[in-house]
Each structure stands twice: as C-alpha cells, then as structure tokens.
Motif scaffolding. Sequence first.
Motif, PDB file in Angstrom:
ATOM      1  N   TYR A  65     -66.124  52.792 -38.633  1.00  0.00           N
ATOM      2  CA  TYR A  65     -65.608  52.523 -37.287  1.00  0.00           C
ATOM      3  C   TYR A  65     -66.230  51.222 -36.783  1.00  0.00           C
ATOM      4  CZ  TYR A  65     -64.620  53.038 -32.308  1.00  0.00           C
ATOM      5  OH  TYR A  65     -64.179  52.832 -31.017  1.00  0.00           O
ATOM      6  N   GLN A  66     -65.396  50.251 -36.477  1.00  0.00           N
ATOM      7  CA  GLN A  66     -65.865  48.980 -35.886  1.00  0.00           C
ATOM      8  C   GLN A  66     -65.586  49.032 -34.383  1.00  0.00           C
ATOM      9  OE1 GLN A  66     -63.946  45.640 -37.759  1.00  0.00           O
ATOM     10  NE2 GLN A  66     -64.460  46.304 -39.826  1.00  0.00           N
ATOM     11  N   GLY A  67     -66.628  48.830 -33.574  1.00  0.00           N
ATOM     12  CA  GLY A  67     -66.458  48.903 -32.117  1.00  0.00           C
ATOM     13  C   GLY A  67     -66.486  47.524 -31.485  1.00  0.00           C
ATOM     14  N   PHE A  68     -65.442  47.217 -30.668  1.00  0.00           N
ATOM     15  CA  PHE A  68     -65.489  45.965 -29.901  1.00  0.00           C
ATOM     16  C   PHE A  68     -65.474  46.273 -28.402  1.00  0.00           C
ATOM     17  CE2 PHE A  68     -61.063  45.577 -28.574  1.00  0.00           C
ATOM     18  CZ  PHE A  68     -60.316  46.159 -29.587  1.00  0.00           C
ATOM     19  N   ALA A 105     -66.476  46.483 -21.906  1.00  0.00           N
ATOM     20  CA  ALA A 105     -65.753  47.692 -21.468  1.00  0.00           C
ATOM     21  C   ALA A 105     -66.700  48.713 -20.845  1.00  0.00           C
ATOM     22  CB  ALA A 105     -65.017  48.323 -22.652  1.00  0.00           C
ATOM     23  N   ASN A 106     -68.008  48.429 -20.882  1.00  0.00           N
ATOM     24  CA  ASN A 106     -68.984  49.433 -20.474  1.00  0.00           C
ATOM     25  C   ASN A 106     -70.052  48.858 -19.544  1.00  0.00           C
ATOM     26  OD1 ASN A 106     -67.765  51.452 -22.226  1.00  0.00           O
ATOM     27  ND2 ASN A 106     -68.540  50.171 -23.888  1.00  0.00           N
ATOM     28  N   VAL A 107     -69.588  48.074 -18.587  1.00  0.00           N
ATOM     29  CA  VAL A 107     -70.524  47.408 -17.673  1.00  0.00           C
ATOM     30  C   VAL A 107     -71.369  48.446 -16.927  1.00  0.00           C
ATOM     31  CG1 VAL A 107     -70.654  45.858 -15.678  1.00  0.00           C
ATOM     32  CG2 VAL A 107     -68.988  45.444 -17.471  1.00  0.00           C
ATOM     33  N   GLU A 108     -70.743  49.595 -16.623  1.00  0.00           N
ATOM     34  CA  GLU A 108     -71.482  50.638 -15.890  1.00  0.00           C
ATOM     35  C   GLU A 108     -72.669  51.153 -16.705  1.00  0.00           C
ATOM     36  OE1 GLU A 108     -68.654  51.037 -17.468  1.00  0.00           O
ATOM     37  OE2 GLU A 108     -68.401  53.084 -18.235  1.00  0.00           O
ATOM     38  N   PRO A 168     -57.376  53.991 -44.410  1.00  0.00           N
ATOM     39  CA  PRO A 168     -58.005  52.675 -44.208  1.00  0.00           C
ATOM     40  C   PRO A 168     -59.511  52.751 -44.495  1.00  0.00           C
ATOM     41  CG  PRO A 168     -57.595  53.746 -42.099  1.00  0.00           C
ATOM     42  CD  PRO A 168     -57.002  54.635 -43.149  1.00  0.00           C
ATOM     43  N   ALA A 169     -60.091  51.604 -44.835  1.00  0.00           N
ATOM     44  CA  ALA A 169     -61.555  51.552 -44.982  1.00  0.00           C
ATOM     45  C   ALA A 169     -62.211  51.359 -43.622  1.00  0.00           C
ATOM     46  CB  ALA A 169     -61.939  50.407 -45.913  1.00  0.00           C
ATOM     47  N   PHE A 170     -61.447  50.746 -42.680  1.00  0.00           N
ATOM     48  CA  PHE A 170     -61.991  50.442 -41.345  1.00  0.00           C
ATOM     49  C   PHE A 170     -61.006  50.839 -40.255  1.00  0.00           C
ATOM     50  CE2 PHE A 170     -63.563  46.990 -44.132  1.00  0.00           C
ATOM     51  CZ  PHE A 170     -64.925  47.218 -44.016  1.00  0.00           C
ATOM     52  N   VAL A 171     -61.572  51.266 -39.127  1.00  0.00           N
ATOM     53  CA  VAL A 171     -60.807  51.357 -37.880  1.00  0.00           C
ATOM     54  C   VAL A 171     -61.551  50.485 -36.884  1.00  0.00           C
ATOM     55  CG1 VAL A 171     -60.184  52.845 -35.943  1.00  0.00           C
ATOM     56  CG2 VAL A 171     -59.837  53.660 -38.277  1.00  0.00           C
ATOM     57  N   GLN A 172     -60.839  49.542 -36.256  1.00  0.00           N
ATOM     58  CA  GLN A 172     -61.488  48.662 -35.268  1.00  0.00           C
ATOM     59  C   GLN A 172     -60.872  48.938 -33.901  1.00  0.00           C
ATOM     60  OE1 GLN A 172     -60.939  44.170 -34.188  1.00  0.00           O
ATOM     61  NE2 GLN A 172     -62.447  44.199 -35.816  1.00  0.00           N
ATOM     62  N   ASN A 173     -61.684  49.472 -32.994  1.00  0.00           N
ATOM     63  CA  ASN A 173     -61.159  49.855 -31.675  1.00  0.00           C
ATOM     64  C   ASN A 173     -62.031  49.370 -30.530  1.00  0.00           C
ATOM     65  OD1 ASN A 173     -58.917  51.231 -32.560  1.00  0.00           O
ATOM     66  ND2 ASN A 173     -59.560  53.228 -31.813  1.00  0.00           N
ATOM     67  N   ARG A 174     -61.395  49.243 -29.365  1.00  0.00           N
ATOM     68  CA  ARG A 174     -62.162  48.997 -28.135  1.00  0.00           C
ATOM     69  C   ARG A 174     -62.881  50.304 -27.810  1.00  0.00           C
ATOM     70  NH1 ARG A 174     -58.734  46.047 -25.176  1.00  0.00           N
ATOM     71  NH2 ARG A 174     -59.968  44.187 -25.449  1.00  0.00           N
ATOM     72  N   CYS A 175     -64.171  50.197 -27.527  1.00  0.00           N
ATOM     73  CA  CYS A 175     -64.986  51.400 -27.448  1.00  0.00           C
ATOM     74  C   CYS A 175     -65.472  51.658 -26.019  1.00  0.00           C
ATOM     75  CB  CYS A 175     -66.174  51.215 -28.390  1.00  0.00           C
ATOM     76  SG  CYS A 175     -67.105  52.712 -28.579  1.00  0.00           S
ATOM     77  N   TYR A 176     -64.879  52.659 -25.402  1.00  0.00           N
ATOM     78  CA  TYR A 176     -65.220  52.996 -24.009  1.00  0.00           C
ATOM     79  C   TYR A 176     -66.249  54.123 -23.955  1.00  0.00           C
ATOM     80  CZ  TYR A 176     -61.047  50.428 -22.521  1.00  0.00           C
ATOM     81  OH  TYR A 176     -60.108  49.456 -22.285  1.00  0.00           O
ATOM     82  N   ALA A 177     -67.357  53.871 -23.236  1.00  0.00           N
ATOM     83  CA  ALA A 177     -68.366  54.923 -23.051  1.00  0.00           C
ATOM     84  C   ALA A 177     -67.754  56.140 -22.354  1.00  0.00           C
ATOM     85  CB  ALA A 177     -69.533  54.374 -22.232  1.00  0.00           C
ATOM     86  N   ARG A 178     -66.816  55.890 -21.442  1.00  0.00           N
ATOM     87  CA  ARG A 178     -66.252  57.020 -20.693  1.00  0.00           C
ATOM     88  C   ARG A 178     -65.360  57.911 -21.562  1.00  0.00           C
ATOM     89  NH1 ARG A 178     -63.921  52.490 -18.576  1.00  0.00           N
ATOM     90  NH2 ARG A 178     -61.691  52.246 -18.861  1.00  0.00           N
ATOM     91  N   VAL A 207     -80.539  58.432 -27.799  1.00  0.00           N
ATOM     92  CA  VAL A 207     -79.173  58.298 -28.335  1.00  0.00           C
ATOM     93  C   VAL A 207     -78.268  59.345 -27.678  1.00  0.00           C
ATOM     94  CG1 VAL A 207     -77.752  58.523 -30.421  1.00  0.00           C
ATOM     95  CG2 VAL A 207     -79.917  57.274 -30.514  1.00  0.00           C
ATOM     96  N   LYS A 208     -78.791  60.567 -27.545  1.00  0.00           N
ATOM     97  CA  LYS A 208     -77.996  61.650 -26.927  1.00  0.00           C
ATOM     98  C   LYS A 208     -77.663  61.326 -25.478  1.00  0.00           C
ATOM     99  CE  LYS A 208     -79.031  65.880 -29.320  1.00  0.00           C
ATOM    100  NZ  LYS A 208     -80.255  66.622 -29.519  1.00  0.00           N
ATOM    101  N   VAL A 209     -78.666  60.818 -24.755  1.00  0.00           N
ATOM    102  CA  VAL A 209     -78.459  60.470 -23.336  1.00  0.00           C
ATOM    103  C   VAL A 209     -77.369  59.401 -23.218  1.00  0.00           C
ATOM    104  CG1 VAL A 209     -79.540  59.311 -21.350  1.00  0.00           C
ATOM    105  CG2 VAL A 209     -80.771  61.122 -22.559  1.00  0.00           C
ATOM    106  N   ILE A 210     -77.471  58.370 -24.028  1.00  0.00           N
ATOM    107  CA  ILE A 210     -76.501  57.265 -23.927  1.00  0.00           C
ATOM    108  C   ILE A 210     -75.108  57.739 -24.354  1.00  0.00           C
ATOM    109  CG2 ILE A 210     -75.925  54.934 -24.731  1.00  0.00           C
ATOM    110  CD1 ILE A 210     -79.000  54.537 -25.122  1.00  0.00           C
ATOM    111  N   GLU A 211     -75.059  58.619 -25.331  1.00  0.00           N
ATOM    112  CA  GLU A 211     -73.753  59.081 -25.816  1.00  0.00           C
ATOM    113  C   GLU A 211     -72.979  59.791 -24.693  1.00  0.00           C
ATOM    114  OE1 GLU A 211     -73.849  61.111 -29.589  1.00  0.00           O
ATOM    115  OE2 GLU A 211     -71.824  60.362 -29.979  1.00  0.00           O
ATOM    116  N   ALA A 212     -73.705  60.440 -23.799  1.00  0.00           N
ATOM    117  CA  ALA A 212     -73.022  61.236 -22.756  1.00  0.00           C
ATOM    118  C   ALA A 212     -73.081  60.563 -21.391  1.00  0.00           C
ATOM    119  CB  ALA A 212     -73.680  62.605 -22.688  1.00  0.00           C
TER     120      ALA A 212
END
Length: 272
Positions: free
Chosen positions: A194-197, A202-205, A166-176, A264-269
Amino acid sequence: MLIPDFLYGTAWKEDRTASLTELAVRMGFRGIDTANQRRHYFESGVGAGLAAAYRAGVTTRSELFLQTKFTYRGGQDHRLPYDPEASLSAQVAQSMASSLEHLGTEYVDSYVLHGPSSGYGWTDADAKVWEAMIKERTAGRARLLGISNASLAHLEQMTAAHKEPPAFVQNRCYARLGWDREIRSFCNERKIIYQGFSLLTANVEVLHHPRVTALATDLKVTPAQIVFSFSRAVGMLPLTGTSSAEHMKQDLASRDLVLSPESVKVIEAIAE
Ligand SMILES: NC(=O)c1ccc[n+]([C@@H]2O[C@H](COP(=O)([O-])OP(=O)(O)OC[C@H]3O[C@@H](n4cnc5c(N)ncnc54)[C@H](OP(=O)(O)O)[C@@H]3O)[C@@H](O)[C@H]2O)c1
C-alpha cells in the motif's frame, strides 16, 4: 528488485521538476513517482533530473526504483502521450513508450493505472488496460504493476476478474478513514504494498492534534516525521512531494524514528 522505503513524488513541480528530482536523489531518495500526465506532472523533467544525477555520479539507474502511470483521456489535458483514437491497449503501449523516452530508461520498476475509468466499479475498459499493462510487463518494459485511486469495490472486482493481483495500491490516505484501513487490510492479506499519498495534506488535523504535537516534542522530531514513521509502522510505503531540502532531510530521517506500539495505536485511531 529492491523496493525503497520512501517514494519522492514529482507532481505539480512544473519547471522545478528536474532540479527537485535531482535534489531528491542527491538527498538520498531512491524511489521516484511520476506519471505520463502533463496536466499534473512533467515526466521529461524527471528524466532530465535523473540524467543530471547520473552524470554527476550520484546514483545509477539500477539503484533507482522508477514508477510511472498510465492515465485515461479523462484525466489528461490536451497534451496527450497517445493517440486518443487508438484502442486502449495501443494507448497503453504508446504511453509506456513515451514514458521510457521521457525517463531515459528501458524499463520502469512499477507501472500504475492512475485510476479506474469509473468510480462505480471495474469496467471492461479497465480490464483491457490492465491486460495491456501485463503485456508491457511481459515484454520487460515494467517490472511490477499497480493501481491508484482504487476503492475496495474496485479492488475486489479487479482481483476477481484477473489472475494477477496488483503489486501496489497507491491511494490518498485519510486519517479519518482509519488511514484507509479497509484497503490496507485488503492489501495486507494479499501481500500488496500500500502506497500512501497526501499523508500530510489530507491530515492537517493530525499534525495539530495535541497527542501528536506532545509526542513530537518528547521525541524531538516534527509532527510530519511522526506521521511518516507511523505510516511505515502500519506497513505503508509513504510518498512525499516536498520541495524543500530541509523537509527532504527530515522526511528521510523519519525512517530512523521508531514509535512505541502504544503510540502507533493512538495515531491509528486519532481522527475517527
Ligand atoms: N495517484 C494519484 O492520483 C496521486 C495524487 C496526488 C499525489 N500523488 C503522488 O504523491 C506525491 C505526494 O503528493 P502529496 O499529495 O502527498 O502532497 P505533497 O505534494 O507531497 O505535499 C506535501 C506537503 O507537505 C509539506 N511537507 C513535506 N514534508 C514536510 C515536512 N517534513 N514538514 C512539514 N511539511 C512538509 C510540503 O511542503 P514543502 O514543499 O514546503 O515541504 C507540501 O506542502 C505527488 O508528488 C505524486 O507523486 C499521486
């Protein structure tokens, strides 16, 4: 074809779909995500909103990136865009014809399989649908193809079974889940976008996390803008489905926000 850096999502807008789609285009969105799934989307409302924007001279079809989806019977209610007794490949062709009519266009920029037919793996039904989608693309009715709600197993099996990824993957994106790290790296290795919705819902925390709220205060932006800017920094194409003009403006402005590599590193983890 230009792939936009933000997609405006049109789910759950019902009677406001046309006016919100037109507003999103007026505010500057050039990528629109919808689906021929009346249960959650009002695709002909999207088409009406686009027609109003064209009439007003706000934009033209060729400046837009339009993405819609094929949804299996199981994901639909009674308002089907195809004959459920027809073969799957005929259903794809019928759904596409109906989408083009709804959207007032001769082609879509991206055609997405809304979700595989089984949670456990890539099935024969999925293979049939994917081949039918490739046919639509070959006939010029779609420029690129994608898949949504896919697990790593789906993607591994799908790419093993078909010549064409595929050219795209569209997924629900959870920080956890490391912001869907495994799938994002699968995509990165294969140049799949990668398309993130649900990046906010999904990441209120994350939006309330002290590191994020402090960074937002420092940079004089909102936590939502931090999340969208972060998503781009790690290579995602984000979606937003806001119904607010102010949030549309803020979401688009997040494109100018550059986060430091440390942030970016802090938010990623942050939620692991
Ligand atoms: N493939 C799939 O199965 C699938 C599933 C779900 C969604 N999608 C697609 O993704 C799109 C987006 O859906 P989503 O799940 O990400 O949720 P969403 O519908 O975009 O909801 C986002 C929420 O965040 C708020 N928001 C947006 N920008 C904000 C900002 N700058 N500050 C504060 N709040 C903000 C919105 O509130 P306001 O309205 O008040 O701004 C809304 O409550 C959908 O429309 C659809 O196109 C696809």
